[in-house]
Structures are given as C-alpha cells and as structure tokens.
Design a protein around this motif. Structure first.
Motif, mmCIF file in Angstrom:
data_model
loop_
_atom_site.group_PDB
_atom_site.id
_atom_site.type_symbol
_atom_site.label_atom_id
_atom_site.label_comp_id
_atom_site.label_asym_id
_atom_site.label_seq_id
_atom_site.Cartn_x
_atom_site.Cartn_y
_atom_site.Cartn_z
ATOM 1 N N ALA A 41 27.457 -10.602 30.763
ATOM 2 C CA ALA A 41 27.416 -9.221 30.246
ATOM 3 C C ALA A 41 27.523 -9.199 28.727
ATOM 4 C CB ALA A 41 28.546 -8.399 30.860
ATOM 5 N N ILE A 42 27.078 -8.075 28.197
ATOM 6 C CA ILE A 42 27.251 -7.788 26.762
ATOM 7 C C ILE A 42 28.157 -6.574 26.670
ATOM 8 C CG2 ILE A 42 26.111 -7.046 24.641
ATOM 9 C CD1 ILE A 42 23.618 -8.513 25.594
ATOM 10 N N ARG A 43 29.283 -6.735 26.027
ATOM 11 C CA ARG A 43 30.260 -5.659 25.934
ATOM 12 C C ARG A 43 30.119 -4.941 24.587
ATOM 13 N NH1 ARG A 43 30.969 -5.195 31.141
ATOM 14 N NH2 ARG A 43 31.994 -7.029 32.107
ATOM 15 N N LYS A 44 30.081 -3.607 24.661
ATOM 16 C CA LYS A 44 29.945 -2.778 23.472
ATOM 17 C C LYS A 44 31.326 -2.386 22.946
ATOM 18 C CE LYS A 44 25.361 -1.116 24.692
ATOM 19 N NZ LYS A 44 24.486 0.075 24.878
ATOM 20 N N PRO A 45 31.398 -1.656 21.823
ATOM 21 C CA PRO A 45 32.700 -1.327 21.224
ATOM 22 C C PRO A 45 33.633 -0.609 22.208
ATOM 23 C CG PRO A 45 30.940 -0.861 19.674
ATOM 24 C CD PRO A 45 30.290 -1.219 20.970
ATOM 25 N N GLY A 46 34.920 -1.024 22.185
ATOM 26 C CA GLY A 46 35.932 -0.430 23.053
ATOM 27 C C GLY A 46 36.854 -1.486 23.631
ATOM 28 N N LEU A 47 37.701 -1.080 24.615
ATOM 29 C CA LEU A 47 38.650 -1.975 25.285
ATOM 30 C C LEU A 47 38.022 -2.467 26.588
ATOM 31 C CD1 LEU A 47 41.520 -3.206 25.437
ATOM 32 C CD2 LEU A 47 42.213 -1.118 26.659
ATOM 33 N N HIS A 48 38.089 -3.775 26.825
ATOM 34 C CA HIS A 48 37.457 -4.358 28.002
ATOM 35 C C HIS A 48 38.422 -5.342 28.675
ATOM 36 C CE1 HIS A 48 33.513 -2.699 26.854
ATOM 37 N NE2 HIS A 48 33.855 -3.024 25.608
ATOM 38 N N VAL A 49 38.117 -5.632 29.955
ATOM 39 C CA VAL A 49 38.942 -6.550 30.756
ATOM 40 C C VAL A 49 38.053 -7.670 31.270
ATOM 41 C CG1 VAL A 49 40.421 -6.806 32.789
ATOM 42 C CG2 VAL A 49 40.441 -4.671 31.482
ATOM 43 N N LEU A 50 38.589 -8.870 31.236
ATOM 44 C CA LEU A 50 37.908 -10.007 31.849
ATOM 45 C C LEU A 50 38.918 -10.796 32.686
ATOM 46 C CD1 LEU A 50 38.981 -12.543 29.978
ATOM 47 C CD2 LEU A 50 37.122 -11.858 28.482
ATOM 48 N N ILE A 51 38.386 -11.652 33.528
ATOM 49 C CA ILE A 51 39.253 -12.437 34.418
ATOM 50 C C ILE A 51 39.700 -13.694 33.667
ATOM 51 C CG2 ILE A 51 39.390 -13.693 36.601
ATOM 52 C CD1 ILE A 51 37.133 -11.904 37.630
ATOM 53 N N PRO A 52 41.006 -13.825 33.426
ATOM 54 C CA PRO A 52 41.483 -15.004 32.699
ATOM 55 C C PRO A 52 41.125 -16.299 33.434
ATOM 56 C CG PRO A 52 43.197 -13.338 32.864
ATOM 57 C CD PRO A 52 42.100 -12.897 33.781
ATOM 58 N N MET A 53 40.855 -17.303 32.681
ATOM 59 C CA MET A 53 40.512 -18.630 33.162
ATOM 60 C C MET A 53 39.145 -18.681 33.845
ATOM 61 S SD MET A 53 43.272 -19.969 32.113
ATOM 62 C CE MET A 53 43.092 -21.648 32.722
ATOM 63 N N VAL A 54 38.528 -17.538 34.024
ATOM 64 C CA VAL A 54 37.214 -17.486 34.668
ATOM 65 C C VAL A 54 36.163 -16.980 33.677
ATOM 66 C CG1 VAL A 54 35.837 -16.477 36.533
ATOM 67 C CG2 VAL A 54 38.220 -17.142 36.946
ATOM 68 N N ASP A 55 36.476 -15.841 33.088
ATOM 69 C CA ASP A 55 35.565 -15.258 32.089
ATOM 70 C C ASP A 55 36.074 -15.572 30.688
ATOM 71 O OD1 ASP A 55 34.262 -14.201 34.241
ATOM 72 O OD2 ASP A 55 35.189 -12.210 34.052
ATOM 73 N N ARG A 56 35.139 -15.579 29.765
ATOM 74 C CA ARG A 56 35.527 -15.768 28.369
ATOM 75 C C ARG A 56 34.508 -15.093 27.456
ATOM 76 N NH1 ARG A 56 33.347 -19.791 25.045
ATOM 77 N NH2 ARG A 56 31.555 -20.888 25.974
ATOM 78 N N VAL A 57 34.994 -14.697 26.257
ATOM 79 C CA VAL A 57 34.103 -14.134 25.234
ATOM 80 C C VAL A 57 33.533 -15.313 24.451
ATOM 81 C CG1 VAL A 57 33.933 -12.660 23.199
ATOM 82 C CG2 VAL A 57 35.431 -11.996 25.086
ATOM 83 N N SER A 58 32.252 -15.577 24.675
ATOM 84 C CA SER A 58 31.644 -16.759 24.044
ATOM 85 C C SER A 58 31.215 -16.492 22.606
ATOM 86 C CB SER A 58 30.443 -17.230 24.857
ATOM 87 O OG SER A 58 29.459 -16.208 24.931
ATOM 88 N N GLY A 59 31.113 -15.244 22.238
ATOM 89 C CA GLY A 59 30.722 -14.942 20.860
ATOM 90 C C GLY A 59 30.635 -13.446 20.592
ATOM 91 N N ARG A 60 30.634 -13.114 19.340
ATOM 92 C CA ARG A 60 30.484 -11.712 18.910
ATOM 93 C C ARG A 60 29.361 -11.648 17.867
ATOM 94 N NH1 ARG A 60 35.409 -8.701 20.016
ATOM 95 N NH2 ARG A 60 36.979 -10.100 20.940
ATOM 96 N N MET A 61 28.647 -10.545 17.886
ATOM 97 C CA MET A 61 27.547 -10.364 16.945
ATOM 98 C C MET A 61 27.668 -8.990 16.285
ATOM 99 S SD MET A 61 24.209 -12.164 18.615
ATOM 100 C CE MET A 61 23.639 -12.524 16.962
ATOM 101 N N SER A 62 27.450 -8.990 14.977
ATOM 102 C CA SER A 62 27.497 -7.736 14.217
ATOM 103 C C SER A 62 26.144 -7.024 14.284
ATOM 104 C CB SER A 62 27.853 -8.019 12.754
ATOM 105 O OG SER A 62 27.763 -6.829 11.991
ATOM 106 N N LEU A 63 26.186 -5.709 14.445
ATOM 107 C CA LEU A 63 24.971 -4.894 14.468
ATOM 108 C C LEU A 63 24.716 -4.244 13.111
ATOM 109 C CD1 LEU A 63 25.327 -3.152 17.956
ATOM 110 C CD2 LEU A 63 24.099 -5.251 17.382
#
Length: 303
Positions: free
Chosen positions: A38-60
């Motif tokens: 998924a691509i997450r937009k601005p705001g508060l988000h939840v992911l599953i620890p040890m399973v999901d991770r934020v691999s990177g962020r990109m500026s618009l």
C-alpha cells in the motif's frame, strides 16, 4: 490476570511499533514481508509490527536540481551552463517513482548533459545567449519523455547561467567597448556634420541677406542719381554733363568724409588738385565715345 498482562503488552507493542504518521505533501510506501502492499497518504496509520514495515517515504513537493554542464559551441568556445530543473513525483505514479528509479537526480543530470551537448555545439556563442530559452525547451521536452515513465513530472527547465572562458569574456568586453566607441564616433561625426551644415546654411543666408542689402542700397543710389539727373535736366544741363557733375560731387563728398576721420589710413587716388577736372573731362570723353559707338551700331543694323 496473565492474559490481561499479555493483552496490555501486545497493545503497547502495537502502540509503539504499529502506529506511524505521514506528513503533509508526503507519502509512505508500506511492504509486508518485503512485498509492496500500500501507499499511505498524510495522516495517522497502523501497521502490523514485525510483519509490515514502512520501506520508504517520498515527498510530493516540487524539487529543484541544478546541473552545471561544460560544453563547446560551434565556434570552438568552451562554456559552462547552469541548468535548473524543477521536478515533482506524480501522485498517481508513486509506485513507479519508488521502485523503477533508484537515483532520480543522476538520471535527470544524465539527460541534461546529453541534451545540452547535443544542442549547444550547433550554435555560435552569441546565438547560445540569444537562444537559451530554446535550449531550455529542448531539455524539458527530453526530460518529460524520459522521466514520465519513471513517475516524475518535469515542471520547468531553466538555463540560469552561461559562463564562457575568462579570456573569451575579456575579448567580448573589448569588442563591445570598441563597438560602443564606434557608435559614439558615428554620432559625434553626424553631430559635427549637422553643425557644419547649419553653419554653412547660416553663412549662405547671411551672404544672401547682405547681397540683398547691397542690391537695395545700389537701387536706392541709382534712384537718387536718376532724380538728380532729372533735376539738372530741368535747369538746362544735359544727361552727360549731369552725370559728370554728380560724379565730381561724390568725389568731393568722399574727400570730405575722409578728412573727418583724423586716424584714417585711407588714400584716395587720384588726389591731385586737377583730379576733379581730369575726371570730368574723362567722363565727358567716354560719354561721347559711347554715343558714337551706339550710333554706328544703329546704322549697321539699319543697312
């Protein structure tokens, strides 16, 4: 009790490791076990620890990259050109921008180098300055075709500086100075020509007016002489004697006028005591000869 503690611990783990915030004008790329999900937009988000991770962020936001390119013009002058490229990550192509291109700056720099070194060698140095906007358009067109494939949009490309070699700049300054001196000399020459023409025109007008004044003066003198001759004719003096008498009178008037100026250096010739008598005789003789010649011409025409 133990189950409650476990739930609290899990909740804390989720709270610490499972929540993340995405800032405004930014997106986050989320992966699960190394796979994009998924691509997450601005705001508060939840992911599953040890399973999901934020691999990177990109500026618009719009970004700018300055590229300095050294190249050679058609007339073999080396120049350094500074090109400023404004680009942005396309919001609907974040996946491509993140996964297809590892280093967008180097990619843009390579295309700028390629385009500048293809366009500038076709132009002379003076044309490079005049057509820098055309060069910028060519750079933008080339970048758009290439970077849109990778999820990047090109906002604008600007040629912000053209810097030739110091020796070339010095020569250009000398040429410019010489050209300005030439133009100044041409203006000065034109101004001098105008002054000369104006002076000549003024002198010609002065001479014309002076000649007109002399002509008017002589006309009035002739008119006065004519009136004097008419007056003398009325008392029985013919025209020749009257003319001679007037000349003698003017001669004495001139002598009188000269005698009034004590510092005058004017010498009137002839100036002997019998000068007036001789002048009168000469005038009478000349009139007689003139009349004789006129009669002979008249007779020859009649025959």
């Amino acid at each position: 009790m133990a189950q409650y503690i476990i739930l609290v611990v899990v909740g804390l783990i989720l709270l610490i490791f499972g929540l993340f915030i995405v800032k405004q004008q930014q997106v986050a790329i989320v992966e699960r076990f190394g796979k994009f999900i998924a691509i997450r937009k601005p705001g508060l988000h939840v992911l599953i620890p040890m399973v999901d991770r934020v691999s990177g962020r990109m500026s618009l936001r719009i970004q700018q990259l300055d590229v300095i390119v050294e190249t050679k013009t058609k007339d073999d002058v080396f120049v350094q050109m500074k090109v400023s490229v404004q680009f942005v990550v396309l919001e609907d192509a974040v996946y491509d921008a993140f996964y297809k291109l590892d280093n967008p700056h180097e990619q843009i720099r390579s295309y700028v180098f390629d385009t500048v070194r293809a366009e500038v060698p076709k132009l002379r140095l003076d044309d490079v300055f005049e057509k820098k906007d055309d060069i910028a358009i060519a750079i933008r067109r080339e970048l758009e075709e290439a970077m849109n494939t990778y999820g990047y949009g090109i906002i604008k490309a600007l040629v912000t500086d053209i810097d030739p070699d110091d020796a070339v700049k010095s020569a250009m300054n000398r040429i410019n100075a010489a050209e300005r001196q030439k133009t100044a000399a041409e203006y000065e020459g034109e101004a001098e020509r105008i002054r000369i023409v104006a002076k000549a025109t003024a002198e010609a007008e002065s001479k014309r007016l002076q000649g007109q004044g002399i002509a008017d003066q002589r006309r009035e003198i002739a008119k006065g002489l004519e009136e004097s001759v008419e007056v003398l004719n009325q008392v029985g003096i013919n025209s020749q004697e009257a003319s001679a008498l007037i000349v003698i009178t003017q001669h004495y008037d001139t002598l009188h006028a000269v005698s009034e100026g004590t510092n005058s250096n004017l010498i009137l010739l002839p100036n002997s005591p019998n000068a007036a008598s001789n002048m009168l005789n000469d005038l009478v003789s000349s009139f007689a000869v003139g009349n004789k010649v006129a009669e002979m011409n008249q007779n020859s025409k009649s025959e």
